[in-house]
Design an enzyme around this catalytic site. Structure first.
Site, PDB file in Angstrom:
ATOM      1  N   PRO A  46      -9.101  -4.324   1.200  1.00 23.60           N
ATOM      2  CA  PRO A  46     -10.318  -4.443   2.010  1.00 23.60           C
ATOM      3  C   PRO A  46     -10.062  -3.921   3.425  1.00 23.60           C
ATOM      4  CG  PRO A  46      -9.241  -6.574   1.783  1.00 23.60           C
ATOM      5  CD  PRO A  46      -8.482  -5.627   0.915  1.00 23.60           C
TER       6      PRO A  46
ATOM      7  N   TYR B 123      -8.149 -14.893  11.183  1.00 26.03           N
ATOM      8  CA  TYR B 123      -9.544 -15.290  11.046  1.00 26.03           C
ATOM      9  C   TYR B 123      -9.596 -16.779  10.667  1.00 26.03           C
ATOM     10  CZ  TYR B 123     -10.217 -10.298  11.482  1.00 26.03           C
ATOM     11  OH  TYR B 123     -10.188  -9.008  11.957  1.00 26.03           O
TER      12      TYR B 123
ATOM     13  N   LEU C 279       1.694   0.414   4.913  1.00 25.11           N
ATOM     14  CA  LEU C 279       2.360   1.715   4.990  1.00 25.11           C
ATOM     15  C   LEU C 279       3.051   2.088   3.682  1.00 25.11           C
ATOM     16  CD1 LEU C 279       3.760   1.879   8.627  1.00 25.11           C
ATOM     17  CD2 LEU C 279       1.599   2.719   7.723  1.00 25.11           C
TER      18      LEU C 279
END
Length: 383
Positions: A40, A201, A320
């Site tokens: 996401p 979050y 990565l």
């Protein structure tokens, strides 16, 4: 130099069996065609600021389904309007938003991908600007289209405004909002749900001792700090089909002294497994600004490895991962069950098709869209 030439020569030979990267995977009752997933990634492209996806989202997600990604996790989708990172975020906070997702979900399915969605609440990192409305990454005041943020404790993120601490009834209400959004996602046709408990979050803020300084049943001990996430998982698990996978994304370390760390991640994963979570999407960081992160290829993979092999639960690795053989090694060495190709997937929507050629697979060994066969990648072409 001689070793490099030898590797190039052997890479042109076809493998004796399908590389594990392209083996199908079944999670609970859902089959995924391969282990190359799209994580996401926020697009900040809801131009009407109403939580509903646009033509851009259709193009973005369906093109990557055509490109061969096995499972696609739609970006962080807010369970309340105040849970958006920015006003241009996706949302599933009301039933009227369900239909706006169906054409995208159907498009991904027709292209052979498994559609998943990440549900989240941005907590103290909500109400920020983005490229669509200006001041990206900065806090938006109410008169600029922003709103007062909430968190487990009144601890600000960097120079953002101090958030308001949530009351217990409000915590329960947000848990219910996750539940309701999961039901809506199921109604829209999504085949897996991911609960966002990473990157600083709201649910991540509750987990972390550096952001959660409460002294009630939602703060203090690791068990108490995990309470909101566990209750949210139970509510989501209770409303979706028995055969629908539920994932949780976590930040396995803050990269900061005294914060949430790898040992905490393993312990949390064991508990989440007991509550019906099927997979941990292992990321790191995002809780604190201005920390030093040793960013390098595969820098988060060891955390996925630890969670998978110490907690005994499926994981996916991200961070990565850009090369096919790099991704293949992660799975071959048992460090994760799937890999997520993020930034490289933004650059190259057809990354999986190109990876298949690089690994010596023939076109008829993968789910190649017939419209694209004339331009198929061939082994030996520069990567």
């Amino acid at each position: 130099m001689g070793k490099a030439k030898k590797q190039k020569k052997t890479s042109a030979k076809r493998p004796s069996a399908t590389p594990i990267l392209f083996e199908p995977m079944t999670i609970r009752g859902t089959s995924v065609r391969n282990r190359i997933w799209l994580p996401p990634m926020c697009m900040y492209s809801v131009t009407a600021c109403d939580g509903r996806p646009t033509d851009f989202h259709y193009q973005h997600y369906v093109s990557r389904a055509l490109g061969g990604f096995g499972l696609i996790i739609v970006e962080a989708t807010a369970v309340t309007p105040e849970g958006r990172i920015s006003p241009c975020d996706l949302g599933l906070w009301e039933d009227g938003q369900i239909d706006s997702y169906r054409w995208i979900v159907d498009g991904m399915k027709r292209a052979g991908a498994t559609p998943a969605i990440q549900l989240g609440h941005a907590g103290r990192k909500a109400s920020t600007g983005c490229f669509g409305i200006g001041v990206p990454g900065e806090s938006l005041a109410p008169d600029e289209g922003g709103w007062r943020t909430v968190a487990p404790s009144p601890v600000a993120y960097g120079d953002f405004p101090e958030p308001r601490a949530l009351g217990v009834d409000e915590i329960h209400d947000i848990e219910d909002r996750f539940r309701d959004a999961a039901w809506r996602a199921q109604e829209a046709g999504f085949e897996a749900i991911e609960i966002h408990a990473a990157h600083g979050y709201l649910l991540s803020e509750f987990l972390d001792p550096l952001t959660n300084v409460r002294d009630d049943e939602y703060g203090g001990s690791p068990c108490n700090r995990a309470r909101m996430l566990i209750e949210t998982v139970d509510k989501v698990r209770g409303v979706v089909r028995d055969d629908m996978p539920v994932f949780v994304r976590i930040s396995a370390t803050d990269w900061a002294e005294g914060g949430f760390g790898a040992d905490d991640a393993v312990a949390l994963a064991r508990t989440l497994k007991d509550h019906g979570v099927d997979l941990i999407d292992v990321s790191t960081g995002g809780v604190l600004p201005q920390v030093t992160i040793p960013v390098r290829p595969g820098y988060q993979v060891p955390f996925a490895d630890r969670v998978r092999n110490e907690a005994g639960i499926a994981t996916t690795a991200v961070g990565l991962i850009t090369k096919p053989r790099q991704a293949l090694r992660i799975l071959t060495h048992g460090q994760a069950d799937a890999v997520e190709i993020g930034r490289a997937g933004l650059r190259e929507p057809y990354w999986p098709l190109r990876a298949a050629a690089k690994l010596g697979m023939a076109r008829d060994e993968i789910d190649y869209p017939p419209q694209l066969v004339r331009g198929a990648w061939r082994d030996g072409e520069n990567w």
